[in-house]
Motif scaffolding. Structure first.
Motif, PDB file in Angstrom:
ATOM      1  N   ARG A 144     -16.539 -23.303 -25.498  1.00  0.00           N
ATOM      2  CA  ARG A 144     -16.568 -21.970 -25.407  1.00  0.00           C
ATOM      3  C   ARG A 144     -18.028 -21.419 -24.964  1.00  0.00           C
ATOM      4  NH1 ARG A 144     -13.463 -23.011 -29.822  1.00  0.00           N
ATOM      5  NH2 ARG A 144     -14.973 -22.496 -30.986  1.00  0.00           N
ATOM      6  N   PHE A 145     -18.443 -21.671 -23.927  1.00  0.00           N
ATOM      7  CA  PHE A 145     -19.687 -21.561 -23.288  1.00  0.00           C
ATOM      8  C   PHE A 145     -19.370 -20.824 -22.046  1.00  0.00           C
ATOM      9  CE2 PHE A 145     -23.084 -22.214 -20.055  1.00  0.00           C
ATOM     10  CZ  PHE A 145     -24.277 -21.549 -20.932  1.00  0.00           C
ATOM     11  N   ARG A 146     -20.322 -19.627 -22.092  1.00  0.00           N
ATOM     12  CA  ARG A 146     -20.118 -18.842 -20.671  1.00  0.00           C
ATOM     13  C   ARG A 146     -21.566 -18.656 -20.056  1.00  0.00           C
ATOM     14  NH1 ARG A 146     -15.793 -19.832 -22.263  1.00  0.00           N
ATOM     15  NH2 ARG A 146     -14.198 -18.358 -22.812  1.00  0.00           N
ATOM     16  N   LEU A 147     -21.466 -18.840 -18.780  1.00  0.00           N
ATOM     17  CA  LEU A 147     -22.763 -18.485 -17.896  1.00  0.00           C
ATOM     18  C   LEU A 147     -22.401 -17.397 -16.947  1.00  0.00           C
ATOM     19  CD1 LEU A 147     -25.761 -18.848 -17.341  1.00  0.00           C
ATOM     20  CD2 LEU A 147     -24.919 -20.654 -15.844  1.00  0.00           C
ATOM     21  N   ARG A 148     -22.925 -16.141 -16.868  1.00  0.00           N
ATOM     22  CA  ARG A 148     -22.647 -15.260 -15.979  1.00  0.00           C
ATOM     23  C   ARG A 148     -24.086 -14.647 -15.401  1.00  0.00           C
ATOM     24  NH1 ARG A 148     -21.139 -10.920 -17.215  1.00  0.00           N
ATOM     25  NH2 ARG A 148     -19.786 -10.369 -15.696  1.00  0.00           N
ATOM     26  N   ALA A 149     -23.925 -13.992 -14.226  1.00  0.00           N
ATOM     27  CA  ALA A 149     -24.954 -13.214 -13.435  1.00  0.00           C
ATOM     28  C   ALA A 149     -26.419 -13.959 -13.726  1.00  0.00           C
ATOM     29  CB  ALA A 149     -24.807 -11.975 -14.018  1.00  0.00           C
ATOM     30  N   SER A 150     -26.596 -15.142 -13.578  1.00  0.00           N
ATOM     31  CA  SER A 150     -27.572 -15.915 -13.753  1.00  0.00           C
ATOM     32  C   SER A 150     -27.919 -16.744 -12.563  1.00  0.00           C
ATOM     33  CB  SER A 150     -27.566 -17.069 -14.877  1.00  0.00           C
ATOM     34  OG  SER A 150     -27.415 -16.133 -15.964  1.00  0.00           O
ATOM     35  N   THR A 151     -29.408 -17.140 -12.294  1.00  0.00           N
ATOM     36  CA  THR A 151     -29.621 -17.826 -11.131  1.00  0.00           C
ATOM     37  C   THR A 151     -30.463 -19.128 -11.830  1.00  0.00           C
ATOM     38  OG1 THR A 151     -30.057 -15.988  -9.807  1.00  0.00           O
ATOM     39  CG2 THR A 151     -31.240 -18.107  -9.216  1.00  0.00           C
ATOM     40  N   ILE A 152     -29.902 -20.151 -11.198  1.00  0.00           N
ATOM     41  CA  ILE A 152     -30.619 -21.664 -11.555  1.00  0.00           C
ATOM     42  C   ILE A 152     -31.084 -22.274 -10.118  1.00  0.00           C
ATOM     43  CG2 ILE A 152     -30.411 -23.650 -12.733  1.00  0.00           C
ATOM     44  CD1 ILE A 152     -28.263 -22.685 -14.513  1.00  0.00           C
ATOM     45  N   ASP A 153     -32.292 -22.448 -10.125  1.00  0.00           N
ATOM     46  CA  ASP A 153     -32.821 -22.948  -8.907  1.00  0.00           C
ATOM     47  C   ASP A 153     -34.020 -23.999  -9.020  1.00  0.00           C
ATOM     48  OD1 ASP A 153     -35.835 -21.719  -7.932  1.00  0.00           O
ATOM     49  OD2 ASP A 153     -34.669 -20.164  -9.301  1.00  0.00           O
ATOM     50  N   SER A 154     -34.027 -24.997  -8.175  1.00  0.00           N
ATOM     51  CA  SER A 154     -35.172 -25.906  -8.235  1.00  0.00           C
ATOM     52  C   SER A 154     -35.158 -26.723  -9.542  1.00  0.00           C
ATOM     53  CB  SER A 154     -36.366 -25.299  -7.689  1.00  0.00           C
ATOM     54  OG  SER A 154     -36.501 -24.618  -6.623  1.00  0.00           O
ATOM     55  N   CYS A 155     -33.882 -27.083 -10.042  1.00  0.00           N
ATOM     56  CA  CYS A 155     -33.938 -28.134 -11.127  1.00  0.00           C
ATOM     57  C   CYS A 155     -33.294 -29.312 -10.775  1.00  0.00           C
ATOM     58  CB  CYS A 155     -33.071 -27.392 -12.181  1.00  0.00           C
ATOM     59  SG  CYS A 155     -33.926 -25.664 -12.939  1.00  0.00           S
ATOM     60  N   ASP A 156     -33.401 -30.288 -11.682  1.00  0.00           N
ATOM     61  CA  ASP A 156     -32.776 -31.565 -11.337  1.00  0.00           C
ATOM     62  C   ASP A 156     -31.192 -31.458 -11.367  1.00  0.00           C
ATOM     63  OD1 ASP A 156     -33.177 -34.844 -10.842  1.00  0.00           O
ATOM     64  OD2 ASP A 156     -32.018 -34.536 -12.828  1.00  0.00           O
ATOM     65  N   VAL A 157     -30.766 -30.733 -12.585  1.00  0.00           N
ATOM     66  CA  VAL A 157     -29.398 -30.590 -12.818  1.00  0.00           C
ATOM     67  C   VAL A 157     -29.274 -28.976 -13.227  1.00  0.00           C
ATOM     68  CG1 VAL A 157     -27.315 -31.049 -13.921  1.00  0.00           C
ATOM     69  CG2 VAL A 157     -28.461 -32.846 -13.432  1.00  0.00           C
ATOM     70  N   GLY A 158     -28.475 -28.312 -12.697  1.00  0.00           N
ATOM     71  CA  GLY A 158     -28.279 -26.847 -13.312  1.00  0.00           C
ATOM     72  C   GLY A 158     -27.568 -26.942 -14.597  1.00  0.00           C
ATOM     73  N   VAL A 159     -26.239 -27.162 -14.568  1.00  0.00           N
ATOM     74  CA  VAL A 159     -25.495 -27.118 -15.742  1.00  0.00           C
ATOM     75  C   VAL A 159     -25.001 -28.459 -15.932  1.00  0.00           C
ATOM     76  CG1 VAL A 159     -23.602 -26.342 -17.011  1.00  0.00           C
ATOM     77  CG2 VAL A 159     -24.922 -24.877 -15.640  1.00  0.00           C
ATOM     78  N   GLU A 160     -25.321 -29.177 -17.021  1.00  0.00           N
ATOM     79  CA  GLU A 160     -24.885 -30.680 -17.446  1.00  0.00           C
ATOM     80  C   GLU A 160     -23.936 -30.457 -18.553  1.00  0.00           C
ATOM     81  OE1 GLU A 160     -24.606 -34.231 -16.551  1.00  0.00           O
ATOM     82  OE2 GLU A 160     -26.842 -34.113 -16.375  1.00  0.00           O
ATOM     83  N   ALA A 161     -22.616 -30.868 -18.123  1.00  0.00           N
ATOM     84  CA  ALA A 161     -21.510 -30.484 -19.273  1.00  0.00           C
ATOM     85  C   ALA A 161     -21.289 -31.940 -19.695  1.00  0.00           C
ATOM     86  CB  ALA A 161     -20.426 -29.786 -18.619  1.00  0.00           C
TER      87      ALA A 161
END
Length: 424
Positions: A144-161
């Motif tokens: 039950r994780f929520r990511l909203r209205a965000s920016t992820i840039d210039s990372c190795d991995v943005g979201v690692e599930a």
């Protein structure tokens, strides 16, 4: 007038008290402002440093120990993270929210590890800009994780599930210039990727690959997203996935690359790019349905080494080639049904060492051949014949160039005349 010793002491004490009050007020402003309501904790982040009073680090320690749900309100424009933050572990739920939206978390000084480690259920992040991560911006290992209205840039991995992540919603976010924007170890129950923008990620926007097929469960639901200038939009291997109503522009390798277990790719728009639209490789029981594909340098859809794959009602125009079926499973043939291919720069449908069922397809105004059928002989091996089953297709004969005047009349190829479509 002389001041008595007693008066001097009194004045000194008064000055000391004023100083203590001033320091206390300053410290209060720097410390996380914590308020409590029934079952809820609010912590304000007022210091953009890595550690100390009022920092994000201190706020995460406070909410970890909260007896109920908690909110971290980030009220500074930029936070610099230099060392690993504590995991988010509160099982009652934590919301991390930027006020105003767009607060930046710069992780370029972080030596390793994720920026946010989501170890507790019911966590959400909203309105943040996380950048320059040497590892993952968000490591997800809870439900039950929520990511909203965000920016992820210039990372190795943005979201690692991780494999234990489930009930995940990524909605309305922007991912740019990451190596991989979102990576899943497995499908996870009730996972939704909705209305996100992916731009210029180096390896893939979405990567969901396992060594063996999932035992079952819900597919990853990827819908209404925009993918622009990606190396590969989506790579899915042995993970169930539904890819629906997305837009892919200028993919460099492929818009979608499937390997292993089947998937459903339906109602997407794929446009531009030097390579292929959809690649189905060593897959059983995939469905490629009702997609519009145009402006590609190579094939709109390539089905290679696969069986029982349905390619239905796709509209392919102005690509290098239309469809290809290569070295498929003759005991479980794939099917191309009611596809329309208009003005491919070369062949409309290539069949190489495969025996698919081609039924009610249209190839109009090909610049080379409507259908090309060839066997395949591996080095030192036995030739694999190509024997497609043709039923009621409409194929324009030969090639056509705009300067040649009226194009040749369309013809219908049936299962009784496959040789007419072969290259001599």
């Amino acid at each position: 007038m002389r001041i008595s010793r007693r008066s001097s002491v009194a004045i000194g004490v008064l000055v000391l008290l004023v100083a203590v009050v001033a320091v206390g007020r300053w410290y209060e402003k720097q410390s996380p402002a914590t308020s409590h309501t029934v079952g809820s904790t609010l912590v304000n982040v007022t210091n953009g440093g890595d550690r100390g009073p009022g920092t994000l680090r201190e706020a995460l320690f406070v909410v970890a120990a909260a007896g109920g749900s908690a909110t971290v309100s980030i009220q500074v424009p930029k936070i610099t993270v230099q060392t690993a933050l504590p995991p988010l572990v509160n099982p009652h739920g934590v919301s991390v929210v930027a006020h105003p939206a767009g607060a930046q978390i710069d992780a370029r000084a972080l030596a390793s590890g994720p920026v946010f480690d989501i170890a507790g259920a019911n966590t959400s992040i909203e309105g943040l800009n996380i950048s320059n991560c040497p590892g993952a911006a968000i490591l997800l290992r809870a439900a039950r994780f929520r990511l909203r209205a965000s920016t992820i840039d210039s990372c190795d991995v943005g979201v690692e599930a991780a494999e234990n992540a489930s009930d995940t919603l990524l909605e309305g976010n922007h991912f740019a210039k990451n190596k991989i924007a979102v990576r899943f170890a497995t499908a996870g129950r009730n996972t939704v990727i909705d209305k996100n923008d992916f731009t210029n990620d180096k390896d893939a926007a979405l990567w969901a690959v396992r060594s063996r097929a999932d035992a079952g469960g819900d597919p990853i639901n990827v819908h209404d997203n925009h993918f622009t200038d990606e190396h590969t939009g989506i790579v899915a291997g042995n993970v169930a996935i539904l890819i629906e109503h997305n837009e892919f522009f200028n993919s460099q390798e492929a818009a979608v690359h499937l390997v292993g277990v089947g998937a459903v790719i339906r109602g997407n728009r794929i446009s531009g790019g030097p390579a292929m639209g959809i690649v189905v490789e060593n897959v059983h029981s995939a469905i490629i349905d009702n997609n519009e594909i145009d402006g590609l340098g190579a094939y709109g859809v390539m089905v290679r080494g696969s069986g029982n794959t349905l390619v239905r009602a796709n509209r392919v125009h102005n690509t290098g080639y239309g469809l290809a079926f290569v070295l498929g499973d003759s005991k479980s043939p794939s099917t191309a049904l009611e596809n329309t291919i208009i003005e491919p720069k070369f062949n409309g449908i290539d069949v190489i060492g495969d025996s698919p069922i081609l039924r009610r397809n249209q190839v109009l105004r090909p610049h080379a051949l409507a259908l090309k059928v060839d066997g395949f002989t591996p080095p030192g091996g036995t030739k694999v014949e190509a024997q497609p089953f043709l039923d009621n297709n409409t194929f324009d004969k030969g090639g056509w160039t705009p300067s040649a005047g009226t194009p040749p009349a369309a013809t219908t190829a049936s299962e009784t005349t496959p040789a007419a479509a072969k290259t001599q």
